[in-house]
Write an enzyme that holds these catalytic residues in place. Structure first.
Site, PDB file in Angstrom:
ATOM      1  N   LYS A 118       5.224   3.988   7.356  1.00 57.37           N
ATOM      2  CA  LYS A 118       4.569   3.633   8.622  1.00 57.37           C
ATOM      3  C   LYS A 118       5.204   4.271   9.839  1.00 57.37           C
ATOM      4  O   LYS A 118       4.915   3.891  10.958  1.00 57.37           O
ATOM      5  CB  LYS A 118       4.606   2.112   8.796  1.00 57.37           C
ATOM      6  CG  LYS A 118       4.130   1.357   7.598  1.00 57.37           C
ATOM      7  CD  LYS A 118       4.437  -0.096   7.738  1.00 57.37           C
ATOM      8  CE  LYS A 118       5.407  -0.472   6.699  1.00 57.37           C
ATOM      9  NZ  LYS A 118       5.610  -1.709   6.185  1.00 57.37           N
ATOM     10  N   ASP A 119       6.119   5.181   9.622  1.00 58.93           N
ATOM     11  CA  ASP A 119       6.847   5.691  10.782  1.00 58.93           C
ATOM     12  C   ASP A 119       6.036   6.693  11.583  1.00 58.93           C
ATOM     13  O   ASP A 119       5.689   7.766  11.113  1.00 58.93           O
ATOM     14  CB  ASP A 119       8.162   6.341  10.323  1.00 58.93           C
ATOM     15  CG  ASP A 119       9.127   5.287   9.820  1.00 58.93           C
ATOM     16  OD1 ASP A 119       8.949   4.119  10.198  1.00 58.93           O
ATOM     17  OD2 ASP A 119      10.036   5.627   9.048  1.00 58.93           O
ATOM     18  N   GLY A 149      -0.813  12.531   4.161  1.00 62.97           N
ATOM     19  CA  GLY A 149      -2.235  12.198   4.266  1.00 62.97           C
ATOM     20  C   GLY A 149      -2.608  11.957   5.723  1.00 62.97           C
ATOM     21  O   GLY A 149      -1.910  12.402   6.634  1.00 62.97           O
ATOM     22  N   GLY A 165      -2.434   9.553   8.087  1.00 62.61           N
ATOM     23  CA  GLY A 165      -1.497   9.066   9.102  1.00 62.61           C
ATOM     24  C   GLY A 165      -0.439  10.104   9.420  1.00 62.61           C
ATOM     25  O   GLY A 165      -0.172  10.420  10.587  1.00 62.61           O
ATOM     26  N   THR A 166       0.144  10.655   8.361  1.00 62.90           N
ATOM     27  CA  THR A 166       1.229  11.624   8.517  1.00 62.90           C
ATOM     28  C   THR A 166       0.720  12.892   9.208  1.00 62.90           C
ATOM     29  O   THR A 166       1.398  13.460  10.070  1.00 62.90           O
ATOM     30  CB  THR A 166       1.804  11.979   7.122  1.00 62.90           C
ATOM     31  OG1 THR A 166       2.107  10.760   6.455  1.00 62.90           O
ATOM     32  CG2 THR A 166       3.049  12.824   7.222  1.00 62.90           C
ATOM     33  N   ASP A 210      -6.357  10.394  -3.931  1.00 66.15           N
ATOM     34  CA  ASP A 210      -7.720   9.832  -3.897  1.00 66.15           C
ATOM     35  C   ASP A 210      -8.780  10.934  -3.881  1.00 66.15           C
ATOM     36  O   ASP A 210      -9.955  10.659  -4.087  1.00 66.15           O
ATOM     37  CB  ASP A 210      -7.890   8.943  -2.656  1.00 66.15           C
ATOM     38  CG  ASP A 210      -6.853   7.828  -2.594  1.00 66.15           C
ATOM     39  OD1 ASP A 210      -6.378   7.408  -3.661  1.00 66.15           O
ATOM     40  OD2 ASP A 210      -6.509   7.394  -1.479  1.00 66.15           O
ATOM     41  N   ARG A 212      -8.678   4.043  -3.035  1.00 67.10           N
ATOM     42  CA  ARG A 212      -9.058   3.611  -1.680  1.00 67.10           C
ATOM     43  C   ARG A 212     -10.583   3.481  -1.558  1.00 67.10           C
ATOM     44  O   ARG A 212     -11.187   2.865  -2.430  1.00 67.10           O
ATOM     45  CB  ARG A 212      -8.504   4.576  -0.643  1.00 67.10           C
ATOM     46  CG  ARG A 212      -8.069   3.861   0.621  1.00 67.10           C
ATOM     47  CD  ARG A 212      -7.255   4.774   1.485  1.00 67.10           C
ATOM     48  NE  ARG A 212      -5.884   4.791   1.068  1.00 67.10           N
ATOM     49  CZ  ARG A 212      -4.885   4.257   1.759  1.00 67.10           C
ATOM     50  NH1 ARG A 212      -5.128   3.678   2.902  1.00 67.10           N
ATOM     51  NH2 ARG A 212      -3.654   4.309   1.325  1.00 67.10           N
ATOM     52  N   GLU A 235     -10.844   0.196  -6.933  1.00 70.46           N
ATOM     53  CA  GLU A 235     -10.325  -0.874  -6.063  1.00 70.46           C
ATOM     54  C   GLU A 235     -11.206  -1.098  -4.831  1.00 70.46           C
ATOM     55  O   GLU A 235     -11.248  -2.178  -4.275  1.00 70.46           O
ATOM     56  CB  GLU A 235      -8.892  -0.584  -5.630  1.00 70.46           C
ATOM     57  CG  GLU A 235      -8.756   0.722  -4.838  1.00 70.46           C
ATOM     58  CD  GLU A 235      -7.355   0.949  -4.296  1.00 70.46           C
ATOM     59  OE1 GLU A 235      -6.522   0.037  -4.373  1.00 70.46           O
ATOM     60  OE2 GLU A 235      -7.104   2.060  -3.783  1.00 70.46           O
ATOM     61  N   ILE A 245       1.038   2.469 -11.210  1.00 70.96           N
ATOM     62  CA  ILE A 245       1.450   3.215 -12.413  1.00 70.96           C
ATOM     63  C   ILE A 245       0.750   4.575 -12.463  1.00 70.96           C
ATOM     64  O   ILE A 245       1.343   5.572 -12.887  1.00 70.96           O
ATOM     65  CB  ILE A 245       1.139   2.401 -13.689  1.00 70.96           C
ATOM     66  CG1 ILE A 245       2.047   1.163 -13.734  1.00 70.96           C
ATOM     67  CG2 ILE A 245       1.338   3.246 -14.945  1.00 70.96           C
ATOM     68  CD1 ILE A 245       1.740   0.214 -14.865  1.00 70.96           C
TER      69      ILE A 245
HETATM   70  O1  F6P Z   1      -3.989   6.693  -0.907  1.00 70.07           O
HETATM   71  C1  F6P Z   1      -3.260   6.591  -2.078  1.00 70.07           C
HETATM   72  C2  F6P Z   1      -3.194   5.171  -2.566  1.00 70.07           C
HETATM   73  O2  F6P Z   1      -2.484   5.133  -3.778  1.00 70.07           O
HETATM   74  C3  F6P Z   1      -4.569   4.497  -2.701  1.00 70.07           C
HETATM   75  O3  F6P Z   1      -5.249   4.903  -3.855  1.00 70.07           O
HETATM   76  C4  F6P Z   1      -4.188   3.039  -2.631  1.00 70.07           C
HETATM   77  O4  F6P Z   1      -5.220   2.247  -2.097  1.00 70.07           O
HETATM   78  C5  F6P Z   1      -3.016   3.040  -1.675  1.00 70.07           C
HETATM   79  O5  F6P Z   1      -2.502   4.359  -1.631  1.00 70.07           O
HETATM   80  C6  F6P Z   1      -1.919   2.077  -2.053  1.00 70.07           C
HETATM   81  O6  F6P Z   1      -1.024   2.054  -1.008  1.00 70.07           O
HETATM   82  P1  F6P Z   1       0.439   1.454  -1.089  1.00 70.07           P
HETATM   83  O7  F6P Z   1       1.263   2.367  -1.950  1.00 70.07           O
HETATM   84  O8  F6P Z   1       0.895   1.425   0.316  1.00 70.07           O
HETATM   85  O9  F6P Z   1       0.313   0.102  -1.715  1.00 70.07           O
END
Ligand code: F6P
Length: 365
Positions: free
Chosen positions: A74-75, A115, A117-118, A140, A184, A235, A287
């Site tokens: 988050k930096d 990604g 944010g970075t 993703d 995501r 998800e 995993i």
């Molecule tokens: O963007 C990559 C990802 O692995 C997504 O598929 C998933 O929703 C998210 O990051 C999980 O994030 P974190 O590792 O912060 O739990």
């Protein structure tokens, strides 16, 4: 250019190490640049915490998941939590400290692996006059400007292995097993793994689902003499009636909603409408992000890494490396970030060839 610095930010992704290795080796052997790596992403840049990268130090990481440079999620140095001098914390723009550190270290180019944010911060550093090259990172595979991102194939392959393994146990017990896969808001991982692993049903964000339809697909398989079904659940998949499933909420995350738990909810709902089946759910979660990377991702990481160094050599700063068809190319950071902001990520086309192919071989959505 004499010296370049690398950093990786955001969640890790299979292939980061292979990209770090490629950039380091190419930069040193082809162009004679010095290479350093800031550790823990932007935090390392702020604290001027870096390691020297040599051809020898990166030699063996061609297939290792994760990132030897570590990462911080988050930096954002443009809005960074610092001590307020009175025992508390306050958010402040500390990007000038980073720019000073780069000058002090004699860094001519900053290569940022990350990604949305970075890369947003990468764009902001570019606007401040720092020579920046972005190497897009997302397993993703939802980045519109590039055909395929490193990490996707590895993550999807592990997802496939999960589905493969679930098939034999589902078959032995005539069970329905719902397997949740990351990705995501995009269904790429689930669709590919579902296809490759022969899931009976694939639930992806791009095609909202109803429990009735899933149950119908399971019953159809029963009637065909296939009284077991693996349901691949992205998800971010969506109930057509708008039912929301919110998993773990990470309060101070830039992306606070996690979907994890959807497969469990789908399993609960299914159990009510197909009482003749036992239903289970599993969530491999992170995993699929770990372990060794696939051969294809090793190649892709080499291509992304070499292309990044070529951009440095050509002085094409402020850009992100892309691959389209057979060609490596680049897109401006401004454009890539803009697309993400207005939700123009790359999504599965619900009427596209891949979904049609899946339906043709009997996979339901
Ligand atoms: O963007 C990559 C990802 O692995 C997504 O598929 C998933 O929703 C998210 O990051 C999980 O994030 P974190 O590792 O912060 O739990």
């Amino acid at each position: 250019v004499k010296k370049i610095a690398l950093l990786s930010g955001g969640g890790d992704c299979p292939g980061l190490n292979a990209v770090i290795r490629t950039i380091t080796k190419t930069a040193i052997s082809k162009y004679g640049y010095e290479v350093i790596g800031f550790v823990y992403g932007y935090r390392g840049l702020y604290h001027n915490n870096y390691v020297e990268l040599t051809e020898e130090s990166v030699e063996d990481i061609y297939k290792e998941g994760g990132t030897i440079l570590y990462s911080s999620n988050k930096d954002n140095l443009f809005d960074y939590l610092v001590d307020d001098g009175h025992g508390g914390k306050v958010k402040k723009d500390v990007s000038d400290v980073a720019v000073e550190n780069l000058k002090k270290d004699g860094v001519d180019v900053l290569v940022i692996l990350g990604g949305d944010g970075t890369l947003t911060s990468a764009r902001d550093f570019s606007r401040k006059g720092v020579n920046v090259i972005g190497v897009p990172k997302t397993m993703d595979n939802d980045l519109a400007s590039t055909d395929v991102t490193y990490g996707f194939i590895s993550a999807m392959s592990v997802g496939t292995e999960f589905i493969d393994r679930l098939q034999t146990t589902a078959k032995s017990h005539h069970r329905v097993i719902c397997c949740e896969l990351m990705g995501r808001d995009a269904g790429w991982i689930t669709l590919y793994a579902g296809l490759a692993g022969n899931a009976g049903v694939c639930l992806i964000p791009e095609i909202p689902f109803t429990i009735e339809n899933v149950a119908k697909a399971i019953k159809k398989r029963d009637e065909m003499g296939l009284p077991y079904t693996v349901v691949a659940v992205a998800e971010g998949a969506k109930y057509a009636d708008g039912t929301k499933v919110i998993g773990k909420i990470v309060e101070d995350s830039p992306d606070p909603v996690r979907y994890s738990g959807l497969a469990a909810k789908v399993a609960d709902d299914l159990e009510k409408v197909i009482p003749n089946h036992e239903v289970r759910s599993v969530n491999p979660g992170h995993i699929i992000r770990g372990g060794d990377i696939t051969a294809y991702d090793r190649i892709l990481s080499i291509r992304y890494g070499v292309a990044a160094v070529e951009l440095i050599n050509e002085g094409k700063f402020g850009n992100v490396v892309t691959i389209n068809g057979d060609k490596m190319g680049y897109t401006s950071l401004e454009e890539v970030i803009g697309a993400a902001k207005i939700g123009q990520q790359k999504h599965v086309d619900p009427n596209g060839e891949l979904v049609k192919a899946a339906k043709a071989i009997g996979i339901s959505f």
